[in-house]
Scaffold this motif. Structure first.
Motif, PDB file in Angstrom:
ATOM      1  N   PHE A 175       1.800  -4.756   9.865  1.00 32.00           N
ATOM      2  CA  PHE A 175       0.777  -3.741   9.561  1.00 32.00           C
ATOM      3  C   PHE A 175       0.174  -3.181  10.846  1.00 32.00           C
ATOM      4  CE2 PHE A 175      -3.731  -2.635   8.830  1.00 32.00           C
ATOM      5  CZ  PHE A 175      -3.553  -1.572   7.960  1.00 32.00           C
ATOM      6  N   ASP A 176       0.169  -1.863  10.951  1.00 29.50           N
ATOM      7  CA  ASP A 176      -0.361  -1.157  12.128  1.00 29.50           C
ATOM      8  C   ASP A 176      -1.614  -0.395  11.690  1.00 29.50           C
ATOM      9  OD1 ASP A 176      -0.943   0.731  14.100  1.00 29.50           O
ATOM     10  OD2 ASP A 176       1.160   1.091  14.602  1.00 29.50           O
ATOM     11  N   GLN A 177      -2.780  -0.960  12.020  1.00 23.72           N
ATOM     12  CA  GLN A 177      -4.044  -0.394  11.533  1.00 23.72           C
ATOM     13  C   GLN A 177      -4.272   1.046  12.007  1.00 23.72           C
ATOM     14  OE1 GLN A 177      -8.031  -1.420  13.092  1.00 23.72           O
ATOM     15  NE2 GLN A 177      -8.291  -2.546  11.176  1.00 23.72           N
ATOM     16  N   LYS A 178      -4.001   1.307  13.287  1.00 24.33           N
ATOM     17  CA  LYS A 178      -4.252   2.659  13.822  1.00 24.33           C
ATOM     18  C   LYS A 178      -3.379   3.704  13.119  1.00 24.33           C
ATOM     19  CE  LYS A 178      -6.726   1.990  18.054  1.00 24.33           C
ATOM     20  NZ  LYS A 178      -7.362   0.806  17.511  1.00 24.33           N
ATOM     21  N   ASP A 179      -2.103   3.360  12.943  1.00 20.40           N
ATOM     22  CA  ASP A 179      -1.190   4.279  12.254  1.00 20.40           C
ATOM     23  C   ASP A 179      -1.632   4.484  10.806  1.00 20.40           C
ATOM     24  OD1 ASP A 179       1.456   5.751  12.027  1.00 20.40           O
ATOM     25  OD2 ASP A 179       1.738   4.203  10.496  1.00 20.40           O
ATOM     26  N   PHE A 180      -2.052   3.400  10.170  1.00 26.73           N
ATOM     27  CA  PHE A 180      -2.509   3.471   8.785  1.00 26.73           C
ATOM     28  C   PHE A 180      -3.732   4.390   8.658  1.00 26.73           C
ATOM     29  CE2 PHE A 180      -5.503   1.732   5.572  1.00 26.73           C
ATOM     30  CZ  PHE A 180      -4.762   2.019   4.432  1.00 26.73           C
ATOM     31  N   LEU A 181      -4.725   4.202   9.521  1.00 23.41           N
ATOM     32  CA  LEU A 181      -5.942   5.021   9.459  1.00 23.41           C
ATOM     33  C   LEU A 181      -5.627   6.499   9.711  1.00 23.41           C
ATOM     34  CD1 LEU A 181      -8.505   2.666  11.277  1.00 23.41           C
ATOM     35  CD2 LEU A 181      -8.308   3.076   8.816  1.00 23.41           C
ATOM     36  N   ARG A 182      -4.666   6.740  10.612  1.00 24.89           N
ATOM     37  CA  ARG A 182      -4.238   8.123  10.884  1.00 24.89           C
ATOM     38  C   ARG A 182      -3.618   8.740   9.640  1.00 24.89           C
ATOM     39  NH1 ARG A 182       0.285  10.239  11.885  1.00 24.89           N
ATOM     40  NH2 ARG A 182       1.438   8.305  12.157  1.00 24.89           N
ATOM     41  N   ARG A 183      -2.766   7.963   8.978  1.00 26.30           N
ATOM     42  CA  ARG A 183      -2.109   8.452   7.750  1.00 26.30           C
ATOM     43  C   ARG A 183      -3.132   8.726   6.639  1.00 26.30           C
ATOM     44  NH1 ARG A 183       3.373   8.078   7.540  1.00 26.30           N
ATOM     45  NH2 ARG A 183       4.341   6.956   9.268  1.00 26.30           N
ATOM     46  N   VAL A 184      -4.114   7.812   6.494  1.00 27.56           N
ATOM     47  CA  VAL A 184      -5.143   7.985   5.459  1.00 27.56           C
ATOM     48  C   VAL A 184      -5.959   9.250   5.726  1.00 27.56           C
ATOM     49  CG1 VAL A 184      -7.266   6.995   4.479  1.00 27.56           C
ATOM     50  CG2 VAL A 184      -5.278   5.531   4.845  1.00 27.56           C
ATOM     51  N   ALA A 189      -3.951  12.202   4.705  1.00 24.32           N
ATOM     52  CA  ALA A 189      -3.416  12.195   3.331  1.00 24.32           C
ATOM     53  C   ALA A 189      -4.205  13.102   2.389  1.00 24.32           C
ATOM     54  CB  ALA A 189      -3.406  10.772   2.783  1.00 24.32           C
ATOM     55  N   SER A 190      -3.481  13.660   1.413  1.00 22.88           N
ATOM     56  CA  SER A 190      -4.149  14.505   0.421  1.00 22.88           C
ATOM     57  C   SER A 190      -4.681  13.664  -0.735  1.00 22.88           C
ATOM     58  CB  SER A 190      -3.164  15.554  -0.104  1.00 22.88           C
ATOM     59  OG  SER A 190      -2.027  14.901  -0.643  1.00 22.88           O
ATOM     60  N   GLU A 191      -4.135  12.448  -0.877  1.00 22.50           N
ATOM     61  CA  GLU A 191      -4.562  11.571  -1.967  1.00 22.50           C
ATOM     62  C   GLU A 191      -5.107  10.257  -1.431  1.00 22.50           C
ATOM     63  OE1 GLU A 191      -1.343  10.930  -4.623  1.00 22.50           O
ATOM     64  OE2 GLU A 191      -1.293  12.994  -5.333  1.00 22.50           O
ATOM     65  N   CYS A 192      -5.851   9.575  -2.274  1.00 25.19           N
ATOM     66  CA  CYS A 192      -6.428   8.280  -1.929  1.00 25.19           C
ATOM     67  C   CYS A 192      -5.310   7.222  -1.868  1.00 25.19           C
ATOM     68  CB  CYS A 192      -7.409   7.927  -3.045  1.00 25.19           C
ATOM     69  SG  CYS A 192      -8.607   6.737  -2.538  1.00 25.19           S
ATOM     70  N   ILE A 224       0.849  -1.202   0.000  1.00 26.51           N
ATOM     71  CA  ILE A 224       0.000   0.000   0.000  1.00 26.51           C
ATOM     72  C   ILE A 224       0.881   1.247   0.000  1.00 26.51           C
ATOM     73  CG2 ILE A 224      -1.877   1.226   1.204  1.00 26.51           C
ATOM     74  CD1 ILE A 224      -2.498  -1.420   2.676  1.00 26.51           C
ATOM     75  N   GLU A 225       0.419   2.243  -0.708  1.00 27.28           N
ATOM     76  CA  GLU A 225       1.102   3.536  -0.767  1.00 27.28           C
ATOM     77  C   GLU A 225       0.140   4.604  -0.251  1.00 27.28           C
ATOM     78  OE1 GLU A 225       4.731   5.072  -1.802  1.00 27.28           O
ATOM     79  OE2 GLU A 225       4.198   3.149  -2.709  1.00 27.28           O
ATOM     80  N   VAL A 226       0.537   5.341   0.798  1.00 29.90           N
ATOM     81  CA  VAL A 226      -0.285   6.452   1.310  1.00 29.90           C
ATOM     82  C   VAL A 226       0.566   7.713   1.290  1.00 29.90           C
ATOM     83  CG1 VAL A 226      -1.788   7.276   3.188  1.00 29.90           C
ATOM     84  CG2 VAL A 226      -1.333   4.838   2.965  1.00 29.90           C
ATOM     85  N   ASP A 227       0.238   8.632   0.402  1.00 24.69           N
ATOM     86  CA  ASP A 227       0.989   9.896   0.295  1.00 24.69           C
ATOM     87  C   ASP A 227       2.509   9.679   0.278  1.00 24.69           C
ATOM     88  OD1 ASP A 227      -0.804  11.854  -0.140  1.00 24.69           O
ATOM     89  OD2 ASP A 227      -0.637  12.823   1.810  1.00 24.69           O
ATOM     90  N   GLY A 228       2.952   8.714  -0.530  1.00 27.78           N
ATOM     91  CA  GLY A 228       4.388   8.459  -0.653  1.00 27.78           C
ATOM     92  C   GLY A 228       4.959   7.549   0.425  1.00 27.78           C
ATOM     93  N   TYR A 229       4.152   7.180   1.414  1.00 29.89           N
ATOM     94  CA  TYR A 229       4.610   6.278   2.478  1.00 29.89           C
ATOM     95  C   TYR A 229       4.254   4.846   2.083  1.00 29.89           C
ATOM     96  CZ  TYR A 229       5.270   4.300   7.160  1.00 29.89           C
ATOM     97  OH  TYR A 229       5.694   3.543   8.231  1.00 29.89           O
ATOM     98  N   HIS A 230       5.258   3.958   2.147  1.00 25.65           N
ATOM     99  CA  HIS A 230       5.114   2.593   1.652  1.00 25.65           C
ATOM    100  C   HIS A 230       4.829   1.618   2.797  1.00 25.65           C
ATOM    101  CE1 HIS A 230       5.606  -0.422  -1.427  1.00 25.65           C
ATOM    102  NE2 HIS A 230       6.348  -1.126  -0.596  1.00 25.65           N
ATOM    103  N   ILE A 231       3.798   0.797   2.632  1.00 22.41           N
ATOM    104  CA  ILE A 231       3.419  -0.175   3.670  1.00 22.41           C
ATOM    105  C   ILE A 231       3.337  -1.563   3.053  1.00 22.41           C
ATOM    106  CG2 ILE A 231       1.574  -0.888   5.276  1.00 22.41           C
ATOM    107  CD1 ILE A 231       0.723   2.154   5.273  1.00 22.41           C
ATOM    108  N   ILE A 232       3.961  -2.543   3.716  1.00 21.78           N
ATOM    109  CA  ILE A 232       3.812  -3.943   3.283  1.00 21.78           C
ATOM    110  C   ILE A 232       2.726  -4.557   4.165  1.00 21.78           C
ATOM    111  CG2 ILE A 232       4.928  -6.206   3.072  1.00 21.78           C
ATOM    112  CD1 ILE A 232       7.562  -4.658   2.547  1.00 21.78           C
ATOM    113  N   ASP A 233       1.738  -5.168   3.532  1.00 16.93           N
ATOM    114  CA  ASP A 233       0.600  -5.732   4.265  1.00 16.93           C
ATOM    115  C   ASP A 233       0.971  -7.106   4.821  1.00 16.93           C
ATOM    116  OD1 ASP A 233      -1.873  -6.242   5.280  1.00 16.93           O
ATOM    117  OD2 ASP A 233      -2.884  -6.514   3.355  1.00 16.93           O
ATOM    118  N   ASP A 234       1.713  -7.083   5.914  1.00 21.67           N
ATOM    119  CA  ASP A 234       2.114  -8.338   6.564  1.00 21.67           C
ATOM    120  C   ASP A 234       1.897  -8.196   8.070  1.00 21.67           C
ATOM    121  OD1 ASP A 234       4.191  -6.706   7.399  1.00 21.67           O
ATOM    122  OD2 ASP A 234       5.739  -7.704   6.199  1.00 21.67           O
ATOM    123  N   ALA A 235       2.587  -9.006   8.863  1.00 20.26           N
ATOM    124  CA  ALA A 235       2.387  -8.990  10.329  1.00 20.26           C
ATOM    125  C   ALA A 235       2.769  -7.649  10.959  1.00 20.26           C
ATOM    126  CB  ALA A 235       3.198 -10.126  10.955  1.00 20.26           C
TER     127      ALA A 235
END
Length: 279
Positions: A43-52, A55-58, A30-41
């Motif tokens: 993955f930090d859901q709270k941090d991800f939702l905060r970043r989304v 974010a200025s883009e989808c 997953i890519e969120v505003d240039g930040y790269h995430i690998i969907d594995d063990a």
């Protein structure tokens, strides 16, 4: 017979599946505003939702490469299966199929089969569990494919989300008329079509009403539910998932109910507060 089941990371694994040697995850990214995430063990859901939220883009996702699938097929197991996101929604299925061809070119013949889940999230989880159940019964490779294909044909996926923005912006809602009556807090009840694309099944005013309508639809559509496991996954709303579970238990008899948190890809599409139900 030894077997291995590769599930792409849109499919959440239960704790028992994570502990078992039979299941492995092929991670999407997953890519969120240039930040790269690998969907594995990791993955930090709270941090991800905060970043989304900031974010200025989808957010955007990418599927595992054919080479990655090929590596995962390269193991001691005699039977290897892959379960992927619906081919209508992701390139993961094609990638897994290409990986099978690469494997055969590189290593020779092996019994490998790729299942197009025609679903996502816990739909994939249930298919993986069905494969394992058939393997434990010592069915032949061909029998397992036939049985699981029939199971997929009967499976239905439903979801109610706080927002459909990510699905819409990433082109996953093609052919669906605009239904964003946000001012009225109208929440569409969505589901899967037989080919694995997304359709609208109904709507309700607010999440509670929409979920009630979804559960009524589940009851209406279910084929021999007493023989099947029903699965619920939620994005950061455990109470909502528990309420859904109670609602299902009051209205229909199922073999079992499992409730899981969304992993990365499902969190991306379900968005904060979204719920998915599969049976």
């Amino acid at each position: 017979m030894s077997y291995k089941i590769v599930v792409d990371s849109c499919g959440e694994l239960t704790e028992e599946m994570k502990q078992s040697e039979h299941f492995v995850t092929a991670s999407l990214e997953i890519e969120v505003d240039g930040y790269h995430i690998i969907d594995d063990a990791t993955f930090d859901q709270k941090d991800f939702l905060r970043r989304v939220a900031a974010a200025s883009e989808c957010p955007k996702s990418s599927c595992p490469s054919p080479e990655r699938y090929m590596e995962m097929y390269h193991c001691d197991a005699e039977h290897v299966y892959a379960v992927t996101l619906s081919a209508e929604l992701s390139g993961s299925y094609n990638s897994a199929e290409l990986g099978k061809n690469l494997y055969k070119e590189e290593y020779g013949e092996k019994q490998i089969h790729v299942f197009n889940s025609k679903s996502a999230s816990v739909g994939e989880t249930l298919i993986a569990l069905k494969i394992a159940e058939c393997e434990e019964k010592q069915m032949s490779f061909e029998e397992i494919i036939k049985t699981v294909d029939a199971y997929i044909e009967e499976q239905h996926t439903y979801f109610v989300l706080e927002t459909l923005e990510t699905l819409k912006k990433n082109g996953r809602l093609t052919g669906i008329k605009a239904m964003m009556a946000t001012a009225l807090n109208i929440k569409p009840v969505m589901g899967s079509t037989p080919i694995g694309s997304i359709c609208q099944l109904g709507q309700g005013r607010g999440m509670k009403k929409a979920i009630e309508k979804m559960v009524a639809q589940v009851k209406k559509d279910a084929i021999r539910p007493e023989e099947k496991i029903l699965a619920i996954t939620h994005c950061n709303c455990p109470e909502r998932a528990e309420d859904m579970k109670k609602m299902v238990q009051e209205q229909m008899k199922v073999k079992d109910i499992i409730v899981l948190d969304t992993a990365g890809i499902s969190s991306m599409y379900a968005a904060d507060g979204g719920v998915i139900l599969v049976v």
